[in-house]
Design a protein around this motif. Structure first.
Motif, PDB file in Angstrom:
ATOM      1  N   GLU A  44      83.810  48.241  73.264  1.00 34.81           N
ATOM      2  CA  GLU A  44      84.148  47.505  72.042  1.00 34.81           C
ATOM      3  C   GLU A  44      85.198  48.237  71.208  1.00 34.81           C
ATOM      4  OE1 GLU A  44      83.572  44.424  71.497  1.00 34.81           O
ATOM      5  OE2 GLU A  44      82.321  44.267  73.284  1.00 34.81           O
TER       6      GLU A  44
ATOM      7  N   LYS B 261      87.855  49.431  72.391  1.00 31.02           N
ATOM      8  CA  LYS B 261      89.142  48.908  72.888  1.00 31.02           C
ATOM      9  C   LYS B 261      89.438  47.556  72.217  1.00 31.02           C
ATOM     10  CE  LYS B 261      88.856  51.299  77.277  1.00 31.02           C
ATOM     11  NZ  LYS B 261      87.591  51.349  78.009  1.00 31.02           N
ATOM     12  N   ARG B 262      88.383  46.763  72.051  1.00 31.86           N
ATOM     13  CA  ARG B 262      88.594  45.445  71.434  1.00 31.86           C
ATOM     14  C   ARG B 262      89.058  45.630  69.979  1.00 31.86           C
ATOM     15  NH1 ARG B 262      85.880  40.490  72.726  1.00 31.86           N
ATOM     16  NH2 ARG B 262      84.030  41.544  73.504  1.00 31.86           N
TER      17      ARG B 262
ATOM     18  N   LYS C  80      92.672  46.456  69.489  1.00 32.40           N
ATOM     19  CA  LYS C  80      93.598  45.331  69.659  1.00 32.40           C
ATOM     20  C   LYS C  80      93.473  44.349  68.487  1.00 32.40           C
ATOM     21  CE  LYS C  80      95.111  46.453  73.775  1.00 32.40           C
ATOM     22  NZ  LYS C  80      96.372  47.152  73.827  1.00 32.40           N
TER      23      LYS C  80
ATOM     24  N   ARG D  46      91.283  39.966  74.951  1.00 36.64           N
ATOM     25  CA  ARG D  46      90.133  40.620  74.299  1.00 36.64           C
ATOM     26  C   ARG D  46      89.353  39.657  73.406  1.00 36.64           C
ATOM     27  NH1 ARG D  46      89.157  45.658  76.390  1.00 36.64           N
ATOM     28  NH2 ARG D  46      91.142  46.450  77.121  1.00 36.64           N
TER      29      ARG D  46
ATOM     30  N   SER E  38      87.499  37.156  74.328  1.00 30.90           N
ATOM     31  CA  SER E  38      86.318  36.603  75.004  1.00 30.90           C
ATOM     32  C   SER E  38      86.231  35.099  74.767  1.00 30.90           C
ATOM     33  CB  SER E  38      85.028  37.274  74.493  1.00 30.90           C
ATOM     34  OG  SER E  38      85.004  38.619  74.840  1.00 30.90           O
TER      35      SER E  38
ATOM     36  N   ALA F 250      84.418  37.649  70.161  1.00 31.64           N
ATOM     37  CA  ALA F 250      85.286  38.723  69.652  1.00 31.64           C
ATOM     38  C   ALA F 250      84.635  39.457  68.484  1.00 31.64           C
ATOM     39  CB  ALA F 250      86.629  38.150  69.226  1.00 31.64           C
TER      40      ALA F 250
END
Ligand code: FAD
Length: 499
Positions: free
Chosen positions: A129, A131-132, A135, A161, A163, A202
């Protein structure tokens, strides 16, 4: 070019952020607030000798507030006394209570104790998460003024990212197997006033943010943030007029040129920032026919958050329960459906109880406590008539549930001060459209480019800030809305944003 005159409608967190950033940058700022106090939903509520936060109690992403204070040349710590909470909160299910910590080792140990077989799950959740968030964050810190913004590199990089097509509950299933464990990491959808089964995947960034950065209390209550922002506006020469409602945004040739106050005074301005609740402002502050995209029929078709039933109780004894406590409904899914689909009041409700005096005894007289109770319920779309009888019925039911499910068996006998807020109060007293306390919903069709823009697309020289606008509801994103609007105004004057 000279620095201009800016009028801000509403002294909530969004309006105060832009007011202090603009005042620091030499703009002539006037804030008009209809209430006698600052802060809007983030104000303090005083009942006798007891102090409560009306709304926000979870303070997250402290680094954003730190940056914003720095951008006024100040340190947040010089104005506010932050306390990191560990455990962050206590979750109470029918058969167990779980203490949630932002210390990864403690958290994993708690999971292992209750749900063996999830070894390494917290670390896995945190690494993916993170990484999400990397972004997503830049996309929540920028304006969206035209469709070409959707082609910006950071927005394109975000797409994989998001989802897409998966709910928050689906995404958390990637990390945890047990239902209660998934609920422990998805109930946060309620912070946005949404269901975990509807909330876009997300938003797994919200539990990540809690677990990665922790949750803070601020001594005196989170209302102190608004209080201190108001102080900074004034230190920088800005003016705040409380008890001064704006009745209309003045418009000339498709440009906002000032505001008309309820007493008939007209205040001209070069830029107008609207912080009043988005849908309320669109409906109430413009002459008929001025707005096209956001006319009242269009607003009705949008999706809104849930509402809340609130009880603020001053009690003549202390309780040793945790600072933040969430008591889950017996059948959580059914309760969520009652709020978001069936639009009816649940008898089997989930309840959030804050016991802040355990961290901050100054909020109540010595030996007393100030309990804040929040029950998520349907907004004013539900056919509930919030008359005196209904308020008493629901208040009694909430207290009964607390007595049955928690250690607070005797609270009713110790109440010294008491106040309830219902969806009708949110709508009428706090001017929140449909009493939807967390504003416009956060479904993807109402996010980023599709959310009301900080540079208002319907009028020139008009800017929108606050929870119903880009990037979203919740204090950190609301501060971002104020910062984005400030950057846009600076760019109109060819001024650098950085001091
Ligand atoms: C019960 C509750 C709990 C919450 N909990 C959290 C939490 O734990 N953490 C978190 O981050 N967020 C939380 N939030 C969400 C969010 O942070 C707050 O709602 C926040 O106060 C919203 O800020 P805002 O700037 O959008 O506007 P508001 O706080 O609504 O401020 C708008 C201001 O505009 C004023 N106004 C309206 N009309 C006029 C007019 N015509 N003239 C002049 N002034 C006007 C209002 O009086 C108000 O002061 C919570 C919200 C609620 C309601």
């Amino acid at each position: 070019m000279s620095k201009g005159k800016v009028v801000v409608v509403g002294a909530g967190p969004g309006g105060l952020t832009s007011a202090m950033l603009l005042a620091t940058r030499g703009f002539e700022v006037q804030v008009f607030e209809k209430e006698p106090v600052l802060g809007g939903r983030n104000a303090a509520l005083k009942l006798g000798d007891y102090t409560f936060d009306i709304g926000p109690t979870f303070f997250m992403m402290k680094f954003i507030l730190d940056q914003i204070f720095k951008e006024t040349g100040r340190q947040a710590e010089d104005y506010l006394d932050f306390k990191l909470l560990d455990p962050m909160y206590r979750l109470q299910f029918e058969d167990r209570e779980i203490y949630i910590s932002s210390d990864t080792e403690k958290m994993q140990a708690e999971i292992d104790r209750h749900f063996p077989g999830n070894e390494g799950a917290v670390q896995n959740f945190l690494s993916r998460e993170e990484k999400r968030l990397k972004k997503l964050l830049p996309c929540l810190q920028r304006p969206y003024s035209s469709w070409t913004d959707l082609l910006a590199p950071e927005v394109l990089q975000l797409l994989p990212r998001l989802s897409l097509g998966r709910s928050l509950f689906d995404v958390l299933g990637d990390y945890f197997s047990e239902e209660q464990l998934k609920l422990s990491f998805t109930f946060q959808a309620k912070y946005l006033g949404m269901s975990p089964w509807e909330c876009p995947g997300a938003f797994a960034i919200i539990p990540f943010i809690e677990h990665n950065f922790g949750i803070y209390h601020i001594q005196g209550g989170l209302n102190q943030i608004s209080e201190m922002m108001g102080k900074i506006v004034q230190e920088e020469g800005g003016q705040i007029h409380t008890s001064t409602p704006v009745s209309k945004i003045m418009v000339k040739e498709k440009r906002a040129c000032g505001v008309e106050l309820e007493d008939g005074t007209r205040v001209e301005a070069d830029k107008v920032i609207i912080n009043a609740d988005f849908a309320h402002a669109m409906n109430e502050l413009f002459d008929p026919g001025v707005l096209k995209k956001y006319n009242s029929q269009a607003l009705e078709r949008k999706k809104y958050s849930c509402s809340t039933f609130m009880l603020y109780l001053g009690l003549d004894r202390e309780y040793d329960i945790n600072h933040h406590n969430i008591v889950f409904a017996r059948n959580y899914r059914e309760n969520v459906d009652d709020i978001f689909k069936n639009f009816k009041l649940s008898d089997d409700m989930s309840i959030y109880i804050q016991n802040p005096t355990i961290t901050d005894p100054g909020l109540a007289p010595a030996g007393h406590s100030a309990l804040y109770i929040l029950v998520p319920i349907a907004n004013r779309q539900a056919p509930v008539e919030w008359n005196e009888q209904q308020v008493k019925y629901y208040r009694d039911l909430v207290l009964q549930t607390i007595k049955e499910k928690t250690s607070l068996k005797d609270i009713e006998e110790h109440i010294v001060q008491e106040k309830a807020i219902t969806p009708l109060n949110w709508e009428q007293d706090f001017s929140v459209y449909r009493g939807a306390t967390f504003n416009l919903g956060h479904n993807l069709s109402q996010m980023l480019y599709f959310r009301p823009r900080n540079r208002f697309e319907e009028l020139d020289d008009c800017f929108l800030v606050g929870g119903g606008t880009n990037p979203g509801s919740g204090l950190p994103t609301i501060y971002e809305s104020g910062r984005i609007a400030t950057r846009l105004i600076c760019s109109d004057y060819n001024l650098p944003y950085d001091l």
